[in-house]
Design a protein around this motif. Structure first.
Motif, PDB file in Angstrom:
ATOM      1  N   LEU A 346       0.838  -1.197   0.000  1.00 31.90           N
ATOM      2  CA  LEU A 346       0.000   0.000   0.000  1.00 31.90           C
ATOM      3  C   LEU A 346       0.872   1.246   0.000  1.00 31.90           C
ATOM      4  CD1 LEU A 346      -2.280  -1.179   2.922  1.00 31.90           C
ATOM      5  CD2 LEU A 346      -3.014  -1.068   0.536  1.00 31.90           C
ATOM      6  N   ARG A 347       0.328   2.317  -0.553  1.00 34.30           N
ATOM      7  CA  ARG A 347       1.049   3.586  -0.559  1.00 34.30           C
ATOM      8  C   ARG A 347       0.026   4.718  -0.615  1.00 34.30           C
ATOM      9  NH1 ARG A 347       4.325   2.342  -4.301  1.00 34.30           N
ATOM     10  NH2 ARG A 347       3.231   3.323  -6.050  1.00 34.30           N
ATOM     11  N   GLY A 348       0.421   5.860  -0.087  1.00 38.33           N
ATOM     12  CA  GLY A 348      -0.471   7.007  -0.136  1.00 38.33           C
ATOM     13  C   GLY A 348       0.185   8.255   0.402  1.00 38.33           C
ATOM     14  N   HIS A 349      -0.622   9.255   0.691  1.00 36.66           N
ATOM     15  CA  HIS A 349      -0.141  10.538   1.205  1.00 36.66           C
ATOM     16  C   HIS A 349      -0.991  10.947   2.408  1.00 36.66           C
ATOM     17  CE1 HIS A 349       2.040  10.766  -2.541  1.00 36.66           C
ATOM     18  NE2 HIS A 349       0.927  10.836  -3.235  1.00 36.66           N
ATOM     19  N   ALA A 350      -0.435  11.831   3.223  1.00 37.77           N
ATOM     20  CA  ALA A 350      -1.172  12.391   4.352  1.00 37.77           C
ATOM     21  C   ALA A 350      -0.748  13.842   4.535  1.00 37.77           C
ATOM     22  CB  ALA A 350      -0.907  11.585   5.622  1.00 37.77           C
ATOM     23  N   TRP A 351      -1.666  14.661   5.046  1.00 32.86           N
ATOM     24  CA  TRP A 351      -1.391  16.093   5.239  1.00 32.86           C
ATOM     25  C   TRP A 351      -2.274  16.586   6.386  1.00 32.86           C
ATOM     26  CZ3 TRP A 351      -3.820  13.652   1.321  1.00 32.86           C
ATOM     27  CH2 TRP A 351      -5.152  13.985   1.044  1.00 32.86           C
ATOM     28  N   ASP A 374       4.842   3.144   7.471  1.00 34.46           N
ATOM     29  CA  ASP A 374       6.077   3.924   7.389  1.00 34.46           C
ATOM     30  C   ASP A 374       5.727   5.292   6.814  1.00 34.46           C
ATOM     31  OD1 ASP A 374       7.697   1.838   8.332  1.00 34.46           O
ATOM     32  OD2 ASP A 374       7.865   0.972   6.325  1.00 34.46           O
ATOM     33  N   LEU A 375       6.155   6.328   7.488  1.00 34.53           N
ATOM     34  CA  LEU A 375       5.797   7.690   7.105  1.00 34.53           C
ATOM     35  C   LEU A 375       7.050   8.499   6.837  1.00 34.53           C
ATOM     36  CD1 LEU A 375       3.520   9.881   6.851  1.00 34.53           C
ATOM     37  CD2 LEU A 375       3.889  10.334   9.294  1.00 34.53           C
ATOM     38  N   ALA A 376       7.163   9.019   5.619  1.00 39.38           N
ATOM     39  CA  ALA A 376       8.322   9.841   5.262  1.00 39.38           C
ATOM     40  C   ALA A 376       8.105  11.270   5.752  1.00 39.38           C
ATOM     41  CB  ALA A 376       8.538   9.830   3.757  1.00 39.38           C
ATOM     42  N   PRO A 377       9.183  11.954   6.140  1.00 39.67           N
ATOM     43  CA  PRO A 377       9.040  13.364   6.526  1.00 39.67           C
ATOM     44  C   PRO A 377       8.725  14.207   5.294  1.00 39.67           C
ATOM     45  CG  PRO A 377      11.353  12.767   6.415  1.00 39.67           C
ATOM     46  CD  PRO A 377      10.584  11.493   6.215  1.00 39.67           C
ATOM     47  N   TRP A 387       3.381   7.861   2.658  1.00 38.36           N
ATOM     48  CA  TRP A 387       3.444   6.720   3.568  1.00 38.36           C
ATOM     49  C   TRP A 387       3.373   5.416   2.776  1.00 38.36           C
ATOM     50  CZ3 TRP A 387      -0.571   3.360   3.251  1.00 38.36           C
ATOM     51  CH2 TRP A 387      -1.799   3.846   2.792  1.00 38.36           C
ATOM     52  N   SER A 388       3.831   4.343   3.377  1.00 39.37           N
ATOM     53  CA  SER A 388       3.765   3.018   2.753  1.00 39.37           C
ATOM     54  C   SER A 388       3.521   1.975   3.823  1.00 39.37           C
ATOM     55  CB  SER A 388       5.049   2.714   1.980  1.00 39.37           C
ATOM     56  OG  SER A 388       6.172   2.712   2.842  1.00 39.37           O
ATOM     57  N   ALA A 389       2.917   0.876   3.426  1.00 33.90           N
ATOM     58  CA  ALA A 389       2.618  -0.200   4.368  1.00 33.90           C
ATOM     59  C   ALA A 389       2.380  -1.488   3.585  1.00 33.90           C
ATOM     60  CB  ALA A 389       1.390   0.145   5.209  1.00 33.90           C
ATOM     61  N   GLU A 390       2.283  -2.565   4.306  1.00 34.13           N
ATOM     62  CA  GLU A 390       1.992  -3.866   3.699  1.00 34.13           C
ATOM     63  C   GLU A 390       1.015  -4.603   4.605  1.00 34.13           C
ATOM     64  OE1 GLU A 390       4.798  -7.485   3.370  1.00 34.13           O
ATOM     65  OE2 GLU A 390       5.082  -6.387   1.473  1.00 34.13           O
ATOM     66  N   VAL A 391       0.023  -5.226   4.005  1.00 37.73           N
ATOM     67  CA  VAL A 391      -0.929  -6.024   4.773  1.00 37.73           C
ATOM     68  C   VAL A 391      -0.951  -7.442   4.229  1.00 37.73           C
ATOM     69  CG1 VAL A 391      -2.375  -4.056   5.384  1.00 37.73           C
ATOM     70  CG2 VAL A 391      -2.883  -5.352   3.312  1.00 37.73           C
ATOM     71  N   THR A 392      -1.254  -8.393   5.093  1.00 35.46           N
ATOM     72  CA  THR A 392      -1.406  -9.790   4.701  1.00 35.46           C
ATOM     73  C   THR A 392      -2.806 -10.248   5.085  1.00 35.46           C
ATOM     74  OG1 THR A 392       0.946 -10.219   5.054  1.00 35.46           O
ATOM     75  CG2 THR A 392      -0.512 -12.126   4.965  1.00 35.46           C
ATOM     76  N   PHE A 393      -3.557 -10.686   4.105  1.00 35.18           N
ATOM     77  CA  PHE A 393      -4.926 -11.127   4.337  1.00 35.18           C
ATOM     78  C   PHE A 393      -4.933 -12.601   4.743  1.00 35.18           C
ATOM     79  CE2 PHE A 393      -5.107  -7.798   1.010  1.00 35.18           C
ATOM     80  CZ  PHE A 393      -5.822  -6.839   1.725  1.00 35.18           C
TER      81      PHE A 393
END
Length: 438
Positions: A346-351, A374-377, A387-393
């Motif tokens: 997964l990947r995305g943005h936050a503000w 994981d959140l980049a400055p 941000w990025s993450a990984e999920v396992t179903f």
């Protein structure tokens, strides 16, 4: 076009209900044979809009937009966009699907568009040789700058800055709120080059009496009346003097595109996008809160206190919107995907408006458990953060992935919408659907 409040653009109106469009726009109604003869005021209206008489007007089918109006200049500008969803064509309003916002810096062709008036001629011509920016009002020395003077007299800065429409997410409101039905994509994070707003104001000498700015632009009112302004907003002086508020002349290393405000615009990042005024020609410092179009009544205002959905709120109980709330977006993968593997990246943005994002959490079990991403400055304040993450179903089936951002003040995204009458500030969690096939 006839005066009055317009909630839908011409093309949208004809696409959804052509017969009603004929009645509203040209005052004609279709007969059983679908031949709505143009006559009287309707014929005069269409002729005026086309700038010529229509010799074969009796043959003109009902429910059809004249070709000259169906592909006018603004729609031609919109064709430079890549994958955006058009919400309104007069004025142009279009949003970007979340999966097309994956880039750390939003390309010009994928940046959302929120206009209030008609794109001015200077933007079509991309010629600023006669343009001037005036600074006046509560200043010691009123000033005027050409584009070259603006660039040469002040330090140039380049910043990645997010701009979000105050109504982003309005489509999810229930009961519905009037206005453009933005879903998720009225947000962009371009790289802007310009001069600090504060430096320009300091050059004019800010009087102690100044408390608010007023922005005036070159776009035309939808009625065609040159005496009317489509929008004139401003910000408290402190926001204008903030070092990341700029007067921009370039977007992603190029002159600002016509739809985004050539030759210059204000960028007041972290606040509703309407404060970042396009096609700027004048900044007035005022000793009162600015009262231009879209600054009074309930425009860009929310209640002082929380209200239940559907509540009618007295106008006296509204306050001006300022900083946008904390928010996040899942940009990879696109929603409604079927995958064969149970592990998903997964990947995305936050503000977070005037604040910064401290963490993003992900859930794939409808909020029962959460995993920190994981959140980049940010590369600079007021840029969104990737941000990025990984999920396992655990097994095959239908899942939803939810994203929840929290800012450095402890504010987190809610699951439910913070309802208000105008449909502003929706920062509910973004969720996508995923089906695991094996």
């Amino acid at each position: 076009m006839p005066s009055g409040k317009q909630d839908r653009g011409l093309c949208e109106l004809y696409q959804q209900d052509p017969e009603r469009a004929d009645k509203l726009v040209f005052g004609r109604e279709a007969h059983k044979d679908r031949r709505g003869f143009l006559r009287g005021a309707g014929l005069a209206t269409m002729g005026a809009m086309l700038g010529a008489t229509i010799p074969f007007h009796r043959n003109f089918p009902a429910g059809l937009i004249p070709a000259a109006m169906a592909d006018d200049g603004e729609m031609a500008l919109f064709k430079t966009k890549d994958g955006l969803t058009l919400l309104n064509d007069r004025p142009i309003n279009a949003e970007t699907p979340p999966h097309l916002l994956d880039d750390p810096v939003t390309p010009n062709e994928r940046h959302f568009v929120r206009n209030n008036g008609i794109v001015p001629d200077i933007a079509y011509e991309m010629d600023a040789s006669d343009w001037r920016l005036k600074i006046d009002g509560e200043v010691n020395t009123p000033l005027e700058f050409s584009l070259e003077e603006l660039k040469s007299k002040f330090e140039n800065v380049t910043l990645k800055l997010q701009i979000e429409c105050g109504g982003n997410g309005r489509a999810a409101f229930n009961p519905p709120a009037r206005g453009n039905q933005w879903t998720l994509g009225a947000i962009g994070n371009a790289e802007w080059t310009g001069v600090r707003y504060a430096d320009v104001l300091k050059a004019a000498g800010v009087k102690d009496s100044a408390i608010y700015t007023a922005h005036y632009s070159l776009d035309g009112h939808l009625s065609g009346d040159p005496e009317k302004l489509p929008i004139s907003r401003g910000v408290p002086l402190a926001k204008a003097m903030e070092p990341h508020s700029i007067i921009a002349f370039a977007m992603n290393g190029e002159p600002i595109p016509a739809l985004h405000g050539f030759p210059v615009r204000t960028i007041c990042p972290g606040w509703a996008g309407s404060t970042s005024q396009k096609w700027l020609q004048r900044i007035e410092l005022r000793n009162v809160v600015h009262d231009g179009p879209k600054m009074t009544g309930t425009s860009y205002r929310v209640p002082y206190y929380p209200v239940a959905p559907g509540t009618k709120v007295d106008k006296a109980d509204f306050k001006i919107m300022e900083a946008m709330p904390v928010k996040s977006l899942i940009t990879t993968p696109q929603t409604n995907q079927t995958i064969a593997e149970r592990r998903l990246a997964l990947r995305g943005h936050a503000w977070a408006g005037d604040n910064s994002v401290s963490r993003v959490d992900i859930s794939h079990d409808f909020g029962a458990t959460w995993t920190q991403a994981d959140l980049a400055p940010p590369p600079n304040p007021y840029s969104w953060q990737t941000w990025s993450a990984e999920v396992t179903f655990p097994e095959k089936g239908y899942y939803e992935v939810w994203a929840r951002a929290t800012d450095d003040k402890g504010n987190s995204q809610p699951f439910a919408i913070n309802w208000n009458p105008k449909g502003y500030l929706n920062n509910s969690m973004h969720r996508i659907a995923v089906t695991v096939s094996a």
